[in-house]
Design an enzyme around this catalytic site. Structure first.
Site, PDB file in Angstrom:
ATOM      1  N   CYS A   3     -24.873 -38.880  70.369  1.00 35.98           N
ATOM      2  CA  CYS A   3     -23.709 -39.533  71.712  1.00 35.98           C
ATOM      3  C   CYS A   3     -23.599 -37.758  71.922  1.00 35.98           C
ATOM      4  CB  CYS A   3     -23.553 -40.275  72.038  1.00 35.98           C
ATOM      5  SG  CYS A   3     -22.899 -40.945  73.946  1.00 35.98           S
ATOM      6  N   HIS A  23     -27.201 -45.089  70.281  1.00 35.77           N
ATOM      7  CA  HIS A  23     -25.928 -45.758  69.185  1.00 35.77           C
ATOM      8  C   HIS A  23     -26.949 -46.213  67.772  1.00 35.77           C
ATOM      9  CE1 HIS A  23     -22.302 -43.628  71.451  1.00 35.77           C
ATOM     10  NE2 HIS A  23     -22.914 -43.716  72.180  1.00 35.77           N
ATOM     11  N   GLU A  30     -25.923 -46.302  64.773  1.00 33.26           N
ATOM     12  CA  GLU A  30     -24.404 -47.206  65.064  1.00 33.26           C
ATOM     13  C   GLU A  30     -24.389 -48.836  65.680  1.00 33.26           C
ATOM     14  OE1 GLU A  30     -23.745 -45.003  66.389  1.00 33.26           O
ATOM     15  OE2 GLU A  30     -21.873 -44.737  67.191  1.00 33.26           O
TER      16      GLU A  30
END
Ligand SMILES: Nc1ncnc2c1ncn2[C@@H]1O[C@H](COP(=O)(O)OP(=O)(O)O)[C@@H](O)[C@H]1O
Ligand SMILES: [Mg+2]
Lengths: 735, 81, 229, 81
Positions: free
Chosen positions: C86, C203, C205
């Site tokens: 990002c 993302h 994560e």
């Protein structure tokens, strides 16, 4: 050097009182400080007495009202701090910057407790979306919240939006922040130790934030009013640094207290901190890092510039703390010391310009307000509207009402995932669920109010708001544990408005006591009315509910899960369509506002909680705005599945009409789904608690079907309902 | 059309550019940076005056700027073709 | 191999990625303040998401001038792995470690939602464990994620097989309505010609623990697990 | 300094305003809208030419615009005092 003539809002009696307590004539700076601290905004002079009736204690309450935010114990040494605040007036004139700085303000209240902000909630009210002004406010408020919240790395996880013409000029923007901390690391914003060093950290102090009083006073300066903005511009980038630097500074163990600078600026922070600690403070104003040259003591003491915090630090330990500020590259200045004098002494270039007891500022005289009951708000029409011919059409119509429709255009603009805590995201359930990382538990949070109900019956409406917020968190698998509230009213000097306010607090108190919930904080915003027309907003106290989910396996969403499962309605349906979305839609004025009865709410909540705990429940949804019909549709849309219910099985008072059964907004109800085998178990749990409950239908493949005694009344495809529901806001507001 | 925050309003973007991008490089001859939004309208109009008035009207009606915080400057840039 | 998570002023997914690396993947990882970053001790680096310097001027541009980027460039030249997620992707683009630009979403708004991305190539160190055409669930959350390049740049990317992720619909097809931000060719992630720098808008994560995924899966780990070796 | 997107990069903001104007309000005399970022630098310099060159240099070196997608225009606005 002093202001030429300070134009204050104090009454002659208040000025006399100030003189008496000070024992002399206050100078103009002192008078300005008194003016701000004794204002409605800072002093709660109209509301304090009324708020006293709220229940504030409970076994989980660690910090109740009186500090920047309430703090609640959630076990294992973890605490949750939460607080809500309004930013209505600034948002009404500059929706983008007004709402953004509203977010900034509430984050600071959480930081003050040494808790990490982990979630934001927003509760928004605008005029009718047909109005271009309302749409402008809506779009910019949402963007302001998104830009500020997203950039500070705090997820905005839940909220609500209502449209009603009473908010056309005065929109309501309430923002709540939730923080996570450790019980043994909490700090309170009080100066307890004379000798501590006082440091101002964060954004530069400027004239940009000097409001009200200074605006009104004709301060002569070369810059014209045209160059001065009427609201502040926030800087979320600085805020993010302030958050990290504050939390890291606290970890040094050398900080004794922190407080944010909000309304009333330095004056408010210094007086509240010293007054709470029974101490005093000496400051040198020339040390403050400023943005503009030549700021006067008056301006320095009253500026409300954003992104600033006050720290008190153990003497001789400041280096450790200041090193943290330097690492994060946030400006700071050492401005003074805590004393034992009980007075605020401010110097400017070494010369004393203010010397005033802290308590004089923080213990203002209360205002006496009169209340007068508004007797008839709606004509209680005995007649009823004609029964609609085409219920399918009504369904589409009501699902696309701006007060019911899907708010994805709002919450998609918010980062609701950052932090890796958000298990149930906006749109998934009645409340947002955030896990506590590393523990097998979570919290649920929601903010709620139905302003139309509150207007028609401030007592019942506000009691119901508490109940609804409690049901919302319960439906996700949580036990409601505490509340904070935000009151939004018109001019309290008007007896009718004051009556609404008193009724609201009475209603809230009734329901909180009935549910055994404490109120750990809140905020009051008055004067939300249009000066021209004198029209006030609908009385609206938003309720922020915090719930605790003891095991992650209990987390429950509203989406239908499996074809063939039973649909059960908990709670009885009454003919209560006063202020319903259905009546609003067909333009019918009348009917009874739903009554919220604490014992019924408690029983329904306990029943659902137990059913979830026993693992019976596959989906749960509170049944309120839009009634049974809308709640069922939402569950179907979320699950991408259909359902078939038979209204004959809905438990209701005798001789209710079909539209009443479908659209009544009676309180104390839930819709739950469960497997066939567990159906009887849930019904028997309900029976044991005296909760009327019945199986009303089953989950099916793709069609939303409503029958009466086996005969189909109407049928729509869930896909078409989804379209009506999802496309409404983009269509009304413009993409 | 150029829309800027009022002179006495903060300009976080300009401030950040000035501080983090320019000062950090030791460039001291740049004293300040202000940021704003720029909009260029291609208008069909007989006279310049007319085009100007139309864009002014639009700026107000569409609320492209908010007079509470912004200043808005509209100028004719030239003719096309 | 130790992974550095570089913290810029305004980063906000730094702690998130650190949590996943340490507590979910159990790899050695360290949070490093951008001014303190030295490349020598680390085998890989992650530039996390967030709003470095508030995204002022242009997302990623101010952080691209951080001294940390000099060290990142050294790591890259040594063939070490660098991932930008990002805002990290934006920083890599602005540092010219990856080609093109990431501009304001076509909708002009920030967008936060779960999307599907398809793995376009398994011939990178990042995706060598994932079969080509695998569709992964991951969320996006950005305002400036629209990938743009000029025609030659775009052609080069495709010819060199540098496009690693593209946004797709639930059937795994690239389509107009599954492109959330208007990216050219629905590009969600790319690598450098040397294939050791990855930038992606989604993302991973946030998609690494089933409890956080609407699909109860952990597709992000498929990507991040390469840091285990 | 005005930074605009090149054609290839589209201009969502300009497009949105144009759509709003033309489609929603039927204002057909506005043919197109382009948006950009505006930056105003206060530069200490002996001559205008010098200031211009300094800002140009900074724009290129600090990549204040991205040459792949942006066009950048720098002009002198005047002197202060
Ligand atoms: N409606 C309310 N209900 C309960 N407590 C309230 C209410 N309004 C204000 N309070 C309490 O009064 C105190 C002062 O409120 P406020 O001025 O909003 O806080 P702050 O100084 O943090 O802005 C706070 O502790 C707040 O929790
Ligand atoms: Mg406060």
């Amino acid at each position: 050097m002093l202001e030429s003539r300070v134009n204050v809002n104090l009454t002659p009696e208040e000025i006399a009182e100030a003189k008496r307590r000070l024992g002399r004539e206050p100078n103009e700076i002192e008078l300005g400080m008194i003016d701000v601290m004794w204002s409605e905004h800072c002093s709660y002079k109209s509301s304090k007495k009324v708020l006293e009736i709220l229940p504030k204690s409970g076994r989980r309450v660690v910090v109740g009202p009186g500090y920047d935010s309430g703090v609640v114990d959630i076990g294992d040494g973890d605490v949750i701090a939460f607080k809500v605040e309004s930013h209505n007036h600034p948002s009404a004139i500059d929706p983008y910057n007004g709402s953004a700085t509203g977010v900034g303000g509430i984050i600071r209240d959480i930081l003050c407790m040494n808790c990490r902000p982990i979630a934001l909630l927003d509760s928004l009210r605008f005029g009718n979306p047909q109005s271009a002004h309302a749409r402008w406010l809506f779009n910019n408020v949402v963007k302001g919240i998104a830009d500020y919240g997203n950039r500070t790395g705090i997820p905005t996880v839940a909220g609500e939006v209502e449209f009603d013409e009473s908010f056309e000029v005065n929109c309501l923007v309430n923002v709540a922040c939730v923080g996570l901390g450790r019980i043994n690391e909490l700090t309170l914003a009080r100066m307890d130790n004379p000798g501590d060093i006082v440091v101002l950290m964060g954004g530069d102090t400027g004239r940009d934030g000097i409001h009200g009083v200074t605006f009104a006073s004709k301060t002569i300066r070369e810059d014209s009013e045209l160059e001065r903005p009427a609201v502040q511009v926030g800087n979320p980038f600085i805020k993010k640094l302030v958050i990290e630097a504050t939390l890291e500074a606290m970890r040094t163990g050398k900080v004794t207290a922190v407080k944010d600078l909000g309304g009333g600026g330095l004056t408010c922070a210094l007086s509240e901190m010293s007054s709470k600690g029974g101490t005093g403070v000496d400051v040198e104003l020339t040390n403050i890092h400023v943005r503009e040259e030549g700021m006067t003591p008056y301006e320095l003491l009253l500026s409300e510039s954003q992104e600033r915090m006050i720290f008190t630090i153990l003497p001789e330990s400041q280096d450790e703390v200041l090193r943290v500020f330097r690492k994060w590259e946030v400006p700071y200045s050492i401005i003074g010391k805590v004393t034992d004098t009980g007075r605020i002494v401010a110097k400017y270039r070494g010369r004393i310009v203010v010397d005033i007891p802290s308590k004089l500022l923080t213990e203002p005289p209360m205002a006496k307000r009169r209340a007068r009951k508004i007797s008839i708000i709606t004509k209680k029409r005995a007649s009823k509207p004609p029964i609609p011919m085409d219920f399918a059409k009504v369904m589409h119509h009501i699902l696309s009402s701006p007060n019911i429709a899907d708010m994805h255009p709002v919450y998609r603009q918010y980062d609701h995932e950052v932090g890796l805590r958000t298990i149930l995201k906006p749109g998934d359930a009645d409340a947002a669920v955030l896990r506590i990382i590393g523990k097998n538990k979570a919290i649920a949070v929601k903010i709620d109010c139905n302003s139309l109900h509150c207007y028609l019956d401030p007592y019942a409406g506000h009691a119901a708001a508490v109940a609804e917020a409690a049901r919302n968190v319960t439906a996700t698998g949580a036990k409601p544990i505490a509340v904070t509230d935000c009151c939004n009213f018109g001019n309290p000097e008007k007896p009718e408005v004051y009556w609404q306010f008193k009724e609201a607090i009475r209603g809230i108190t009734y329901m909180l006591k009935g549910l055994g919930l404490p109120c750990v904080g809140g905020n009051v915003s008055f004067y939300n009315e249009d000066e021209e027309s004198g029209r006030a907003v609908k009385p609206t106290t938003t309720i922020v509910m915090l719930g605790l989910i003891e095991r992650l396996s209990l987390v429950t969403s509203m989406a239908l899960k499996e074809v063939g499962e039973s649909i059960i309605l908990l709670g009885k349906t009454y003919p209560e369509l006063g202020g319903s979305e259905y009546y609003r839609l067909i333009g019918f004025d009348g009917g009874k506002v739903p009554k919220a009865v604490a014992s019924r709410e408690r029983a329904s909540i306990k029943t659902l909680a137990e059913a979830i705990r026993r693992g019976y429940v596959t989906a749960a949804h509170d049944c309120s705005k839009g009634g049974l019909a809308v709640s069922l549709a939402e569950m179907a849309i979320k699950g991408g599945l259909g359902l078939k219910v038979d209204l004959a099985y809905v438990l209701h008072t005798p001789s209710m009409r079909i539209d009443e059964i479908l659209f009544s907004e009676s309180s104390a109800r839930f819709i739950v789904t469960t497997s066939e085998v567990n159906t009887a178990k849930i019904l028997s749990l309900a029976r044991r608690r005296g909760v009327p409950a019945s199986k009303i239908g089953e989950v099916s493949a793709s069609s939303y079907t409503v029958a009466m005694n086996g005969k189909i009344l109407f049928e729509c495809s869930v896909e078409s309902l989804r379209e009506s529901w999802q496309d409404a806001i983009p269509r009304l507001i413009g993409g | 059309m150029i829309i800027e925050n009022k002179k006495l309003a903060r300009d976080p973007e300009g401030e950040t550019i000035a501080k983090e991008l320019i000062e950090r490089r030791g460039i001291s001859t740049i004293k300040s940076v202000r940021s704003g939004k720029y909009l260029r309208f291609l208008v069909e109009a007989g006279k310049e005056e007319e085009a100007l008035r139309l864009v002014e009207k639009i700026a107000n009606e569409l609320r492209i700027f908010n007079p509470v915080v912004h200043i808005c400057n509209i100028r004719i840039m030239g003719e096309s073709r | 191999m130790k992974t550095a998570v570089i913290q810029f002023p305004g980063s906000n997914c730094d702690l998130d990625i650190l949590h996943v690396l340490k507590n979910v993947l159990h790899v050695e990882a360290e949070l490093v303040w951008h001014r303190d970053f030295k490349d020598s001790e680390f085998g890989a680096a992650i530039l996390p998401g967030g709003f470095s310097y508030g995204d002022y001027l242009r997302a990623g541009i101010i952080a691209a001038h951080s001294p940390a980027i000099e060290h990142i460039k050294e790591m890259v030249s040594e063939g070490k792995l660098v991932i930008g997620i990002c805002n990290g992707f934006q920083i890599l683009v602005e540092s010219e470690l990856l080609p093109g630009a990431l501009l304001m979403n076509q909708s002009t708004c920030f967008i936060c939602k779960w999307v599907k991305v398809r793995v376009e190539t398994d011939e990178t160190p990042f995706t060598r464990h994932i079969k080509r055409r695998t569709v992964l669930n991951m969320p996006i959350a950005h305002a400036e994620g629209r990938y743009v390049n000029d025609p030659e740049g775009l052609k080069e990317l495709h010819e060199n097989d540098q496009v690693i992720f593209r946004y797709v619909n639930p059937r795994g097809e690239v389509s107009e309505d599954s492109n959330p931000n208007g990216s050219m060719d629905s590009i969600a992630g790319i690598c450098n010609p040397e294939r050791n720098v990855l930038g992606l808008m989604p993302h991973p994560e946030r998609a690494s623990e089933p409890v956080l995924s609407p699909f109860s899966d952990s597709d992000g780990l498929k990507l991040l697990s390469i840091l285990k070796s």
